[in-house]
Design a protein around this motif. Sequence first.
Motif, PDB file in Angstrom:
ATOM      1  N   SER A   8     133.078  43.541 -16.231  1.00 21.55           N
ATOM      2  CA  SER A   8     132.751  44.659 -17.114  1.00 21.55           C
ATOM      3  C   SER A   8     134.019  45.426 -17.486  1.00 21.55           C
ATOM      4  O   SER A   8     135.118  45.058 -17.066  1.00 21.55           O
ATOM      5  CB  SER A   8     131.704  45.561 -16.446  1.00 21.55           C
ATOM      6  OG  SER A   8     132.326  46.527 -15.648  1.00 21.55           O
ATOM      7  N   LEU A  94     126.884  49.153 -15.372  1.00 23.32           N
ATOM      8  CA  LEU A  94     126.940  48.082 -14.377  1.00 23.32           C
ATOM      9  C   LEU A  94     125.748  48.169 -13.410  1.00 23.32           C
ATOM     10  O   LEU A  94     125.180  47.148 -13.023  1.00 23.32           O
ATOM     11  CB  LEU A  94     128.274  48.219 -13.640  1.00 23.32           C
ATOM     12  CG  LEU A  94     128.868  47.035 -12.925  1.00 23.32           C
ATOM     13  CD1 LEU A  94     128.752  45.755 -13.713  1.00 23.32           C
ATOM     14  CD2 LEU A  94     130.338  47.331 -12.604  1.00 23.32           C
ATOM     15  N   ILE A 114     132.327  41.558  -8.680  1.00 23.24           N
ATOM     16  CA  ILE A 114     131.899  42.604  -9.623  1.00 23.24           C
ATOM     17  C   ILE A 114     133.188  43.313 -10.023  1.00 23.24           C
ATOM     18  O   ILE A 114     133.753  44.097  -9.252  1.00 23.24           O
ATOM     19  CB  ILE A 114     130.910  43.601  -8.977  1.00 23.24           C
ATOM     20  CG1 ILE A 114     129.757  42.856  -8.301  1.00 23.24           C
ATOM     21  CG2 ILE A 114     130.387  44.588 -10.019  1.00 23.24           C
ATOM     22  CD1 ILE A 114     128.874  43.754  -7.439  1.00 23.24           C
ATOM     23  N   THR A 116     135.635  45.440 -12.781  1.00 20.68           N
ATOM     24  CA  THR A 116     135.742  46.302 -13.956  1.00 20.68           C
ATOM     25  C   THR A 116     137.202  46.329 -14.392  1.00 20.68           C
ATOM     26  O   THR A 116     138.100  46.557 -13.576  1.00 20.68           O
ATOM     27  CB  THR A 116     135.223  47.727 -13.656  1.00 20.68           C
ATOM     28  OG1 THR A 116     133.815  47.636 -13.458  1.00 20.68           O
ATOM     29  CG2 THR A 116     135.492  48.685 -14.805  1.00 20.68           C
ATOM     30  N   GLN A 137     130.631  52.176 -14.445  1.00 18.21           N
ATOM     31  CA  GLN A 137     131.360  50.895 -14.330  1.00 18.21           C
ATOM     32  C   GLN A 137     132.337  50.919 -13.157  1.00 18.21           C
ATOM     33  O   GLN A 137     132.552  49.907 -12.496  1.00 18.21           O
ATOM     34  CB  GLN A 137     132.114  50.590 -15.629  1.00 18.21           C
ATOM     35  CG  GLN A 137     131.170  50.227 -16.777  1.00 18.21           C
ATOM     36  CD  GLN A 137     131.899  49.975 -18.090  1.00 18.21           C
ATOM     37  OE1 GLN A 137     133.110  50.033 -18.160  1.00 18.21           O
ATOM     38  NE2 GLN A 137     131.139  49.706 -19.137  1.00 18.21           N
TER      39      GLN A 137
END
Length: 257
Positions: A8, A94, A114, A116, A137
Amino acid sequence: MIKIDIVSGFLGAGKTTYINNMLKELRDEKIVLIENEFGDVSIDADLIKGVRIEEISSGCICCVLKENFTTTLEELIEHDIDRIIIEPTGISTLSQILSSFTQKISARCQINSIITIVDAKNFLDQMETFGGFFTDQITNARDIYLSKMDRVDEETLSEVRRSITQLNSTAVIEDMSGISAISFIGYQMSPDRLKEVLDSLVSGRYGRILRGKGFLGNHTFNIVNDEYELATREERENKLTLIGNLDKEKIRELIGG
Ligand SMILES: Nc1nc2c(ncn2[C@@H]2O[C@H](COP(=O)(O)OP(=O)(O)OP(=O)(O)O)[C@@H](O)[C@H]2O)c(=O)[nH]1
């Protein structure tokens, strides 16, 4: 298990650039990229080559297109694939994406990362204007990669890092060049195991460690490149920090954090 990587980051942060670099490292895997575009016209899919791409456009997979997203994932996991990379739109939240994984998906997949991506040049300005997306995020990321480091001075970079740490104190923050740091506080192991761990860390099998420092009980240690020193001192809190081109997944397994 199928690995899931979520990349993200705000609009233009560098998500596609990062994914293209990531794909170069994963040539042997069967990968599907889920590309979510806010507008109707797909641009990012044209910029990424060599993998199967599922496009979900005209809205965010975290809200209006959440159902499409879940259905796409549930269909994909029926196929023989190793990894799914998800690139949400820059204004996706997110936390909503993470809440889309149904039991059926969780049974077949494991969230591998995960990430960002934070645009170091524009972060502080954008944070003031669009704080909500950023906050979500950043707080939900496990790893934060700073892009456009080449376009900021040291002072701005420190401010960006400070601001990110205030939102998420546990995420690993690293730059896109691959030099990163990882820390463990309160980890536990015996002194004999510590020697084995240090031998492993300097072996090169856990990435290239440029520098490491830490304490375990009354032991203190220093790593510089492929050498370490171990000494005894007064008792301290157990802490360990490593800096370099790190294989963080393997290091986490080794240290048990
Ligand atoms: N100078 C500099 N430019 C970068 C860096 N990373 C990405 N860019 C540039 O920033 C622009 C946007 O990068 P993308 O990778 O397309 O960003 P994105 O997050 O996928 O963008 P959207 O999908 O539109 O939200 C491109 O022109 C990249 O070449 C960096 O580290 N330094």
